[in-house]
Design a protein around this motif. Sequence first.
Motif, PDB file in Angstrom:
ATOM      1  N   ILE A 124      -8.558  28.025 -20.196  1.00  0.00           N
ATOM      2  CA  ILE A 124     -10.104  28.060 -20.647  1.00  0.00           C
ATOM      3  C   ILE A 124      -9.897  28.886 -21.835  1.00  0.00           C
ATOM      4  CG2 ILE A 124     -12.310  29.156 -19.977  1.00  0.00           C
ATOM      5  CD1 ILE A 124     -11.331  29.185 -17.097  1.00  0.00           C
ATOM      6  N   ASN A 183     -17.732  27.454 -22.840  1.00  0.00           N
ATOM      7  CA  ASN A 183     -16.332  27.386 -22.318  1.00  0.00           C
ATOM      8  C   ASN A 183     -15.606  26.208 -22.795  1.00  0.00           C
ATOM      9  OD1 ASN A 183     -16.307  30.063 -21.294  1.00  0.00           O
ATOM     10  ND2 ASN A 183     -17.056  29.295 -19.170  1.00  0.00           N
ATOM     11  N   TYR A 196     -12.172  23.791 -21.557  1.00  0.00           N
ATOM     12  CA  TYR A 196     -11.374  23.749 -20.594  1.00  0.00           C
ATOM     13  C   TYR A 196     -10.190  23.022 -21.116  1.00  0.00           C
ATOM     14  CZ  TYR A 196     -14.916  25.733 -17.980  1.00  0.00           C
ATOM     15  OH  TYR A 196     -16.146  26.413 -17.793  1.00  0.00           O
ATOM     16  N   ASN A 235     -19.009  26.397 -14.482  1.00  0.00           N
ATOM     17  CA  ASN A 235     -17.955  27.305 -14.893  1.00  0.00           C
ATOM     18  C   ASN A 235     -16.914  27.061 -13.822  1.00  0.00           C
ATOM     19  OD1 ASN A 235     -19.249  28.753 -16.941  1.00  0.00           O
ATOM     20  ND2 ASN A 235     -20.241  29.744 -15.602  1.00  0.00           N
ATOM     21  N   PHE A 236     -15.772  26.995 -14.430  1.00  0.00           N
ATOM     22  CA  PHE A 236     -14.352  27.003 -13.815  1.00  0.00           C
ATOM     23  C   PHE A 236     -13.430  27.839 -14.062  1.00  0.00           C
ATOM     24  CE2 PHE A 236     -15.800  22.485 -14.511  1.00  0.00           C
ATOM     25  CZ  PHE A 236     -15.696  22.077 -13.421  1.00  0.00           C
ATOM     26  N   SER A 237     -12.704  28.226 -13.391  1.00  0.00           N
ATOM     27  CA  SER A 237     -11.184  29.020 -13.375  1.00  0.00           C
ATOM     28  C   SER A 237     -10.202  28.254 -13.637  1.00  0.00           C
ATOM     29  CB  SER A 237     -11.509  29.910 -12.064  1.00  0.00           C
ATOM     30  OG  SER A 237     -12.455  30.866 -11.920  1.00  0.00           O
ATOM     31  N   VAL A 238      -9.207  28.988 -13.959  1.00  0.00           N
ATOM     32  CA  VAL A 238      -7.784  28.347 -14.015  1.00  0.00           C
ATOM     33  C   VAL A 238      -7.338  27.965 -12.674  1.00  0.00           C
ATOM     34  CG1 VAL A 238      -5.269  28.456 -14.770  1.00  0.00           C
ATOM     35  CG2 VAL A 238      -7.196  29.600 -16.342  1.00  0.00           C
ATOM     36  N   ASP A 260      -8.659  25.482 -10.727  1.00  0.00           N
ATOM     37  CA  ASP A 260      -9.626  24.786 -10.069  1.00  0.00           C
ATOM     38  C   ASP A 260      -9.393  23.241 -10.432  1.00  0.00           C
ATOM     39  OD1 ASP A 260     -10.955  27.264  -9.388  1.00  0.00           O
ATOM     40  OD2 ASP A 260     -12.624  26.915 -10.727  1.00  0.00           O
TER      41      ASP A 260
END
Length: 135
Positions: free
Chosen positions: A87, A94, A96, A112-115, A117
């Motif tokens: 990210i 953001n 990705y 929104n995402f996290s690493v 996901d």
Amino acid sequence: MLLWFIIGVVFLVIEILTFGLISIWFALGAFLTMIFYEASLENQFYIFVGASLLFLVLIRKLALKHFKGNSKELNRIKGKVVKIEKIEVRGSNNFYTVYLDGKIWEGISKSNFSVGDEAIVEKIVGNKLVLSKKY
């Protein structure tokens, strides 16, 4: 002549950093203007503007058609599941990094995402994948 070379290189660097067919026309116009180094600076400027516009009109349509690809390729990518690898925050957005078919892509999303996901590819806008949450 050196001035137009430097201007051309600057526009090429901008083009490389943006990947959007944004400044290549100006780079080509600057390089063409180098030929007319004996003309006055004012005339060189007019040649630069005219050549850049001419390149834009003549080449843009062909370039977009070439880079857009065919719809079968785009349809094949739509709906694929990708994993968020990295990210990067730029301003308030953001971006990705994902891998799809062995290639690195940059993705954007309203979610929104996290690493780590997983996301679904909705479509391609320019050179970016538009991602949505996987439910």
